[in-house]
Write an enzyme that holds these catalytic residues in place. Structure first.
Site, PDB file in Angstrom:
ATOM      1  N   PRO A 101       0.834  -1.210   0.000  1.00 37.18           N
ATOM      2  CA  PRO A 101       0.000   0.000   0.000  1.00 37.18           C
ATOM      3  C   PRO A 101       0.869   1.261   0.000  1.00 37.18           C
ATOM      4  O   PRO A 101       1.898   1.308   0.683  1.00 37.18           O
ATOM      5  CB  PRO A 101      -0.801  -0.109   1.301  1.00 37.18           C
ATOM      6  CG  PRO A 101      -0.632  -1.510   1.775  1.00 37.18           C
ATOM      7  CD  PRO A 101       0.599  -2.074   1.155  1.00 37.18           C
ATOM      8  N   GLY A 105       3.079   3.739   5.392  1.00 38.22           N
ATOM      9  CA  GLY A 105       4.108   3.364   6.362  1.00 38.22           C
ATOM     10  C   GLY A 105       4.687   1.986   6.148  1.00 38.22           C
ATOM     11  O   GLY A 105       5.361   1.449   7.026  1.00 38.22           O
ATOM     12  N   SER A 108       6.704   1.375   0.724  1.00 33.95           N
ATOM     13  CA  SER A 108       6.530   1.068  -0.701  1.00 33.95           C
ATOM     14  C   SER A 108       7.594   1.751  -1.563  1.00 33.95           C
ATOM     15  O   SER A 108       8.151   1.116  -2.466  1.00 33.95           O
ATOM     16  CB  SER A 108       5.119   1.413  -1.179  1.00 33.95           C
ATOM     17  OG  SER A 108       4.982   2.779  -1.391  1.00 33.95           O
ATOM     18  N   ALA A 110      10.692   2.696  -0.829  1.00 39.01           N
ATOM     19  CA  ALA A 110      12.019   2.069  -0.669  1.00 39.01           C
ATOM     20  C   ALA A 110      12.041   0.680  -1.317  1.00 39.01           C
ATOM     21  O   ALA A 110      13.031   0.289  -1.934  1.00 39.01           O
ATOM     22  CB  ALA A 110      12.385   1.978   0.816  1.00 39.01           C
ATOM     23  N   ASP A 152      14.156   2.505   6.260  1.00 42.06           N
ATOM     24  CA  ASP A 152      13.354   1.742   5.288  1.00 42.06           C
ATOM     25  C   ASP A 152      14.254   1.015   4.292  1.00 42.06           C
ATOM     26  O   ASP A 152      14.111  -0.196   4.060  1.00 42.06           O
ATOM     27  CB  ASP A 152      12.387   2.663   4.531  1.00 42.06           C
ATOM     28  CG  ASP A 152      11.227   3.131   5.392  1.00 42.06           C
ATOM     29  OD1 ASP A 152      11.316   2.992   6.617  1.00 42.06           O
ATOM     30  OD2 ASP A 152      10.234   3.636   4.833  1.00 42.06           O
TER      31      ASP A 152
HETATM   32  C1  MEV Z   1       9.118   5.973   7.930  1.00 39.10           C
HETATM   33  O1  MEV Z   1       8.973   4.597   7.656  1.00 39.10           O
HETATM   34  C2  MEV Z   1       9.675   6.189   9.287  1.00 39.10           C
HETATM   35  C3  MEV Z   1       9.951   7.606   9.685  1.00 39.10           C
HETATM   36  O2  MEV Z   1      10.691   7.543  10.908  1.00 39.10           O
HETATM   37  C4  MEV Z   1      10.735   8.359   8.648  1.00 39.10           C
HETATM   38  C5  MEV Z   1      12.157   7.862   8.497  1.00 39.10           C
HETATM   39  O3  MEV Z   1      12.699   7.200   9.384  1.00 39.10           O
HETATM   40  O4  MEV Z   1      12.747   8.174   7.446  1.00 39.10           O
HETATM   41  C6  MEV Z   1       8.663   8.364   9.955  1.00 39.10           C
END
Ligand code: MEV
Length: 318
Positions: A101, A105, A108, A110, A152
């Site tokens: 998705p 979070g 996707s 990366a 990520d």
């Molecule tokens: C994103 O998956 C996680 C965050 O901490 C951003 C990052 O670490 O780059 C929100």
């Protein structure tokens, strides 16, 4: 030249999002139920160096040379070629798809970058190490997201649970006791770039308010490492709940995410929190094996639009 097919998993952050951008440790795991794929077919008839990118999910079918410098798919291809500096670039078509998705979070962007970098380097006959794939994916992420921490691209390139902290070597986690996780999609989404920027402006305005929150989140991630390896459910549950409360104070939760977290806890989850950038996207809930069904059903009733269950084991290494 043979056709190439590569795959990269999604990911979730168990502990430490946002604080990880400010130097704190965080823990992330790969999620292999969803993935990005890249396939390359050589175009023997076409003139050398002609690269076509086809991404049906986003209705893209274009020559690389026509894409903007900062195009996410184009920059993954270009950066890989610049890194490898091949003498000749044979003509090829790259097809990209993803079941991860978007803006929720699960990494996707990366994962797409990792799949492309692997496919292009394999196709050019110079497969890259996980470290090099991760570094290149980080560059792609930087073009897209401004100030990513790097977690990520690391967890997705290595495809193993890990503790990540900027400026330090990552620690791969050897899980002794498996744990069950439910990932519930709120159906709302905010690009990570936006939530990271919102936290940055809060940090710049009120560092004395935010810094202690980040310090506490970092302490939770440190504490959670051993609890995760040993499958210490009560401890993990408490740490998840504390981490969610701190993320609320960092203002990256939402009414919907809070409702889903509460629904998971009410249905008997050991602990729950938002995962990733927040203000939409997913929550994660830790459950005992017997609770997987009940908690999943309750989350769907509470409005989750999609549920993924994943077992974190010591056998994630492909
Ligand atoms: C994103 O998956 C996680 C965050 O901490 C951003 C990052 O670490 O780059 C929100």
């Amino acid at each position: 030249m043979a056709a190439i097919f590569t795959k990269a998993p999604g990911k979730i952050i168990l502990f430490g999002e946002h604080a990880v951008v400010y130097g704190q440790p965080a823990i992330a795991i790969p999620v292999t139920r969803v993935n990005a794929t890249a396939s390359i077919v050589p175009e023997i008839q076409a003139e050398p160096g002609l690269v076509r990118i086809h991404a049906p999910d986003i209705q893209l079918n274009a020559e690389l040379s026509t894409l903007a410098e900062n195009h996410p798919l184009g920059s993954a291809v270009r950066l890989t070629m610049e890194w490898l500096k091949p003498e000749d670039i044979p003509s090829f078509t790259l097809q990209v798809t993803s079941t991860i998705p978007i803006a929720s979070g699960m990494g996707s962007s990366a994962a797409i970058a990792v799949a492309i970098i692997r496919a292009v380097s394999d196709f050019l006959g110079s497969p890259l190490s996980a470290q090099d794939v991760s570094s290149l994916a980080f560059e792609v992420e930087r073009i897209q997201h401004g100030t990513p921490s790097g977690i990520d691209n690391h967890v997705i390139a290595y495809q193993q649970p890990l503790v990540f902290q900027q400026g330090k070597p990552h620690q791969l986690l050897k899980i002794d006791q498996p744990t069950h996780w439910i990932i519930a999609d709120s159906g709302e989404s905010t690009p990570t770039r936006e939530t990271v920027a919102a936290v940055r402006s809060l940090f710049d305005q009120e560092p004395e308010y935010i810094q202690p929150l980040f310090d506490s989140i970092g302490a939770i991630a440190r504490d959670a490492k051993d609890a995760l390896i040993n499958g210490n459910l009560p401890r993990l549950g408490m740490l998840l709940n504390q981490n969610h409360a701190l993320l609320k104070q960092v203002k990256v939760s939402s009414t919907r995410l809070d409702q889903l977290v509460q629904a998971a806890l009410d249905a008997g989850a050991v602990g729950a929190k938002l995962s990733g950038g927040g203000r939409g996207g997913n929550i994660i809930a830790l459950v005992s094996p017997e609770q997987v069904e009940t908690v999943s059903t309750s989350l769907l009733k509470a409005g989750a639009v999609n549920i993924i269950t994943t077992l974190l084991t010591g056998n994630e290494i492909p």
